[in-house]
Design an enzyme around this catalytic site. Structure first.
Site, PDB file in Angstrom:
ATOM      1  N   SER A  59      38.775 -16.773  23.607  1.00  0.00           N
ATOM      2  CA  SER A  59      39.940 -17.501  22.965  1.00  0.00           C
ATOM      3  C   SER A  59      39.791 -18.963  23.138  1.00  0.00           C
ATOM      4  O   SER A  59      39.203 -19.132  24.322  1.00  0.00           O
ATOM      5  CB  SER A  59      41.170 -16.787  23.141  1.00  0.00           C
ATOM      6  OG  SER A  59      41.247 -15.607  22.667  1.00  0.00           O
TER       7      SER A  59
HETATM    8  N1  SAH Z   1      40.740 -11.713  25.480  1.00  0.00           N
HETATM    9  C1  SAH Z   1      39.499 -12.285  25.182  1.00  0.00           C
HETATM   10  C2  SAH Z   1      39.605 -12.693  23.712  1.00  0.00           C
HETATM   11  C3  SAH Z   1      39.403 -11.258  23.136  1.00  0.00           C
HETATM   12  S1  SAH Z   1      38.509 -11.441  21.590  1.00  0.00           S
HETATM   13  C4  SAH Z   1      39.527 -13.530  25.857  1.00  0.00           C
HETATM   14  O1  SAH Z   1      40.094 -13.716  27.087  1.00  0.00           O
HETATM   15  O2  SAH Z   1      39.039 -14.744  25.292  1.00  0.00           O
HETATM   16  C5  SAH Z   1      39.364  -9.673  20.825  1.00  0.00           C
HETATM   17  C6  SAH Z   1      38.816  -8.576  21.568  1.00  0.00           C
HETATM   18  O3  SAH Z   1      39.561  -7.392  21.192  1.00  0.00           O
HETATM   19  C7  SAH Z   1      37.165  -8.106  21.209  1.00  0.00           C
HETATM   20  O4  SAH Z   1      36.465  -7.971  22.391  1.00  0.00           O
HETATM   21  C8  SAH Z   1      37.247  -6.699  20.507  1.00  0.00           C
HETATM   22  O5  SAH Z   1      36.186  -6.162  20.757  1.00  0.00           O
HETATM   23  C9  SAH Z   1      38.400  -6.137  20.987  1.00  0.00           C
HETATM   24  N2  SAH Z   1      39.352  -5.233  20.195  1.00  0.00           N
HETATM   25  C10 SAH Z   1      39.405  -5.319  18.945  1.00  0.00           C
HETATM   26  N3  SAH Z   1      40.302  -4.106  18.639  1.00  0.00           N
HETATM   27  C11 SAH Z   1      40.245  -3.435  19.845  1.00  0.00           C
HETATM   28  C12 SAH Z   1      41.102  -2.162  20.106  1.00  0.00           C
HETATM   29  N4  SAH Z   1      41.318  -1.613  19.098  1.00  0.00           N
HETATM   30  N5  SAH Z   1      41.028  -1.745  21.367  1.00  0.00           N
HETATM   31  C13 SAH Z   1      40.486  -2.601  22.179  1.00  0.00           C
HETATM   32  N6  SAH Z   1      40.071  -3.520  22.115  1.00  0.00           N
HETATM   33  C14 SAH Z   1      39.748  -4.304  20.761  1.00  0.00           C
END
Ligand code: SAH
Length: 216
Positions: A59
């Site tokens: 992010s």
């Molecule tokens: N928190 C992260 C950004 C995450 S991007 C940071 O610190 O930068 C979003 C993430 O959510 C991705 O890795 C994706 O694989 C995950 N994701 C999407 N759907 C999900 C679900 N149902 N359960 C768990 N993770 C999920």
């Protein structure tokens, strides 16, 4: 070099409205370069999202800052994060609360995040490979919850795992286009007070988990 860029980024975040000193120092303590691929190290302190593999991103720092600030975190709180990704947001949260529980559906991403957190000696993050839409009932209730993948609405199962006065921050809306960041407060009469914060753009929250025998 990176240290100077980091200081500049923190100043930029403050100017943009992230004024909570505890949040700014938590961001300052986490080396963002450790969470991005080697080839992006020189861009680690630019205020942009960056690719981390598997079509996912780390992010944008200002988004991490605003979401963290909007959570109004206290030092004794338990926080659930859905979407560990590279683990950066979890590491920032870990500097502000008692324990972070973080769920990721991509096994490989989770393994990499766990390794980074271990190397950085962030020892108050507990992770789980799974579908975050079901939350983590064994560890509920949570004081705070942060969804870092976009859903059309916050799943009821997650709402059910929040403590009284709990706060949830989540990007909600049409999954592939722009979403609205919403903040929900769990009121003593068991209702939810909902505020719309800002437009954001997150990757979609997807069903099921990916890895090992269930590779997509
Ligand atoms: N928190 C992260 C950004 C995450 S991007 C940071 O610190 O930068 C979003 C993430 O959510 C991705 O890795 C994706 O694989 C995950 N994701 C999407 N759907 C999900 C679900 N149902 N359960 C768990 N993770 C999920």
């Amino acid at each position: 070099m990176l240290e100077a860029r980091k200081i500049r980024l923190v100043m930029e975040l403050r100017q943009q409205g992230i004024t909570d000193q505890a949040v700014l120092s938590a961001i300052e303590k986490v080396p963002r370069e450790s969470f991005v691929p080697e080839s992006f190290h020189d861009q680690a302190y630019e205020n942009t999202a960056l690719p981390i593999g598997h079509g996912q991103t780390i992010s944008q720092p200002s988004v991490v800052g605003f979401m963290t600030q909007a959570l109004e975190i206290g030092p004794r709180m338990k926080i659930l994060e859905v979407g560990t990704g590279c683990g950066y947001q979890a590491a920032v949260l870990a500097g502000l609360c008692r324990r972070v529980y973080s769920i990721e559906r991509f096994r490989e991403l989770l393994r990499e995040a766990e390794k980074r957190l271990l190397d950085l000696r962030v020892n108050n993050v507990t992770t789980k490979w799974g579908d975050g839409a079901s939350g983590w009932p064994e560890q509920a209730p949570f004081d705070r919850m942060i969804l870092t993948a976009a859903a059309t609405e916050v799943p009821q199962e997650l709402l059910d795992q929040m403590s009284e006065n709990g706060i949830i921050i989540a990007p909600v809306g049409e999954t592939s286009r722009e979403q609205t960041l919403i903040r929900m407060r769990h009121m003593p009469d068991n209702t939810w007070e909902k505020e719309e914060l800002w437009p954001v753009r997150f990757v979609p929250m997807l069903d099921g988990k990916v890895g090992d025998n269930s590779e997509q």
